[in-house]
Design an enzyme around this catalytic site. Structure first.
Site, PDB file in Angstrom:
ATOM      1  N   HIS A  69       0.834  -1.205   0.000  1.00 18.08           N
ATOM      2  CA  HIS A  69       0.000   0.000   0.000  1.00 18.08           C
ATOM      3  C   HIS A  69       0.864   1.249   0.000  1.00 18.08           C
ATOM      4  O   HIS A  69       2.056   1.201   0.295  1.00 18.08           O
ATOM      5  CB  HIS A  69      -0.893   0.005   1.241  1.00 18.08           C
ATOM      6  CG  HIS A  69      -0.099   0.137   2.499  1.00 18.08           C
ATOM      7  ND1 HIS A  69       0.491  -0.940   3.123  1.00 18.08           N
ATOM      8  CD2 HIS A  69       0.260   1.221   3.228  1.00 18.08           C
ATOM      9  CE1 HIS A  69       1.156  -0.536   4.177  1.00 18.08           C
ATOM     10  NE2 HIS A  69       1.039   0.789   4.262  1.00 18.08           N
ATOM     11  N   HIS A 144       5.199   6.615  -1.543  1.00 21.49           N
ATOM     12  CA  HIS A 144       5.924   5.381  -1.861  1.00 21.49           C
ATOM     13  C   HIS A 144       5.126   4.164  -1.438  1.00 21.49           C
ATOM     14  O   HIS A 144       4.148   4.282  -0.672  1.00 21.49           O
ATOM     15  CB  HIS A 144       7.253   5.370  -1.108  1.00 21.49           C
ATOM     16  CG  HIS A 144       7.038   5.253   0.375  1.00 21.49           C
ATOM     17  ND1 HIS A 144       6.768   6.349   1.176  1.00 21.49           N
ATOM     18  CD2 HIS A 144       6.998   4.174   1.206  1.00 21.49           C
ATOM     19  CE1 HIS A 144       6.582   5.948   2.413  1.00 21.49           C
ATOM     20  NE2 HIS A 144       6.700   4.634   2.463  1.00 21.49           N
TER      21      HIS A 144
HETATM   22  P1  2AM Z   1       5.076   2.860   5.088  1.00 21.24           P
HETATM   23  O1  2AM Z   1       4.051   3.815   4.614  1.00 21.24           O
HETATM   24  O2  2AM Z   1       6.448   3.210   4.642  1.00 21.24           O
HETATM   25  O3  2AM Z   1       4.771   1.453   4.696  1.00 21.24           O
HETATM   26  C1  2AM Z   1       1.697   1.308   9.490  1.00 21.24           C
HETATM   27  O4  2AM Z   1       2.850   1.306  10.268  1.00 21.24           O
HETATM   28  C2  2AM Z   1       1.924   2.057   8.206  1.00 21.24           C
HETATM   29  O5  2AM Z   1       2.104   3.443   8.456  1.00 21.24           O
HETATM   30  C3  2AM Z   1       3.126   1.614   7.428  1.00 21.24           C
HETATM   31  O6  2AM Z   1       2.693   1.493   6.126  1.00 21.24           O
HETATM   32  C4  2AM Z   1       4.177   2.670   7.667  1.00 21.24           C
HETATM   33  O7  2AM Z   1       5.138   2.927   6.689  1.00 21.24           O
HETATM   34  C5  2AM Z   1       3.350   3.878   7.988  1.00 21.24           C
HETATM   35  N1  2AM Z   1       3.993   4.653   9.049  1.00 21.24           N
HETATM   36  C6  2AM Z   1       4.395   4.208  10.262  1.00 21.24           C
HETATM   37  N2  2AM Z   1       4.868   5.214  11.014  1.00 21.24           N
HETATM   38  C7  2AM Z   1       4.781   6.338  10.271  1.00 21.24           C
HETATM   39  C8  2AM Z   1       5.096   7.712  10.487  1.00 21.24           C
HETATM   40  N3  2AM Z   1       5.625   8.146  11.644  1.00 21.24           N
HETATM   41  N4  2AM Z   1       4.865   8.577   9.468  1.00 21.24           N
HETATM   42  C9  2AM Z   1       4.353   8.172   8.320  1.00 21.24           C
HETATM   43  N5  2AM Z   1       4.016   6.894   8.054  1.00 21.24           N
HETATM   44  C10 2AM Z   1       4.218   5.982   9.010  1.00 21.24           C
END
Ligand code: 2AM
Length: 213
Positions: A69, A144
Site C-alpha cells: 500500500h 511510496h
Molecule cells: P510505510 O508507509 O512506509 O509502509 C503502518 O505502520 C503504516 O504506516 C506503514 O505502512 C508505515 O510505513 C506507515 N507509518 C508508520 N509510522 C509512520 C510515520 N511516523 N509517518 C508516516 N508513516 C508511518
C-alpha cells in the site's frame, strides 16, 4: 465526540488491487536479483554489511511484506498530529472505497528499505496530507510503497529513505548509472542507495481506504 475519536484508524492509504500486488513483488524480486549479481554492487557491499566481510544475500536481507500500500496519513489511532483533521476532510471521506491508478516510476533500495516511488496525480494529491514532508521538497515527494525492510528497521523508514533521494536529486546529484537494464537505468547514489528508474511506469490500480490493524 469520544465515539468518533475511537474510530480513527492506524493509517489511510491506497491498497494495491490483488493481481498487482503479486506483479509488483515479482518486479521487486527481479530488481534485487539483478542488483545482487552486479560487480558494482559487490564492490560496495560494505554499505550493507558494515566493515565485516561475510556472505550476503539481498533477498534474505529483506523480509517479505504483505498488503502492499501507499500510506497517505499515518494516524496512529488518533495519536498522530492532524489525524482527526485529516479524517474529517471532505475529499478523504468521499474517496474511501474509490479505486485510482497509482503510477510507480522507480524502485529504490537502501541497507534499510526496499520501496517503489509513487508519482501522484493532481487528484491523488488532494488526499495527500499537508504535513507529510517539509517545504523544501515538492508536495507528494514522499509517496511510496514499502516493499520490504531489513530486520530492526522502523516502518517509517522507507519514506525517509525516499526523501533522502529526493533531496540528493534536488541538489543536482544524478547518481552514477551502473547498468542499463531492460526496465531502465540503474544508478548508485552512494551510501547504499540504489535506484532503478522505470522507463515504463508500473501502473497499479489501488483502493483508497483506512486501515485499523
Ligand atoms: P510505510 O508507509 O512506509 O509502509 C503502518 O505502520 C503504516 O504506516 C506503514 O505502512 C508505515 O510505513 C506507515 N507509518 C508508520 N509510522 C509512520 C510515520 N511516523 N509517518 C508516516 N508513516 C508511518
Amino acid at each position: 465526540t469520544s465515539l468518533e475519536k475511537t474510530a480513527l484508524p492506524l493509517f489511510f492509504g491506497w491498497f494495491l488491487c490483488h493481481p498487482f500486488q503479486e506483479n509488483l513483488r515479482s518486479l521487486a524480486v527481479g530488481f534485487l536479483k539483478n542488483l545482487d549479481s552486479l560487480e558494482a554492487f559487490k564492490k560496495n557491499i560494505t554499505d550493507f554489511t558494515g566493515s565485516t566481510e561475510r556472505d550476503f544475500n539481498l533477498e534474505q536481507h529483506f523480509h517479505d511484506k504483505n498488503m502492499l500500500h501507499c500510506t497517505t496519513k499515518f494516524c496512529d489511532y488518533g495519536k498522530a498530529d492532524g489525524a482527526k483533521e485529516y479524517a474529517e476532510k471532505q475529499a478523504v471521506k468521499e474517496s474511501c472505497g474509490r479505486v485510482s491508478a497509482l503510477v510507480l516510476d522507480a524502485l529504490f533500495v537502501t541497507p534499510r528499505t526496499l520501496g517503489a516511488r509513487v508519482s501522484l496525480s493532481e487528484e491523488q494529491l488532494q488526499l495527500w496530507p499537508r504535513d507529510a514532508e517539509e517545504d523544501a521538497v515538492p508536495r507528494g515527494s514522499r509517496a511510496h510503497i514499502t516493499l520490504s525492510f531489513a530486520e530492526g528497521v522502523e516502518p517509517v523508514q522507507t519514506g525517509l529513505d525516499l526523501l533522502e533521494l529526493v533531496r540528493l536529486q534536488l541538489q543536482g546529484q544524478e547518481g552514477k548509472v551502473v547498468r542499463e537494464s531492460g526496465l531502465g537505468p540503474l544508478s548508485y547514489y552512494g551510501k547504499g542507495l540504489w535506484v532503478l528508474e522505470l522507463r515504463e511506469p508500473f501502473l497499479a490500480p489501488a483502493c483508497f481506504s483506512s486501515f485499523y490493524g
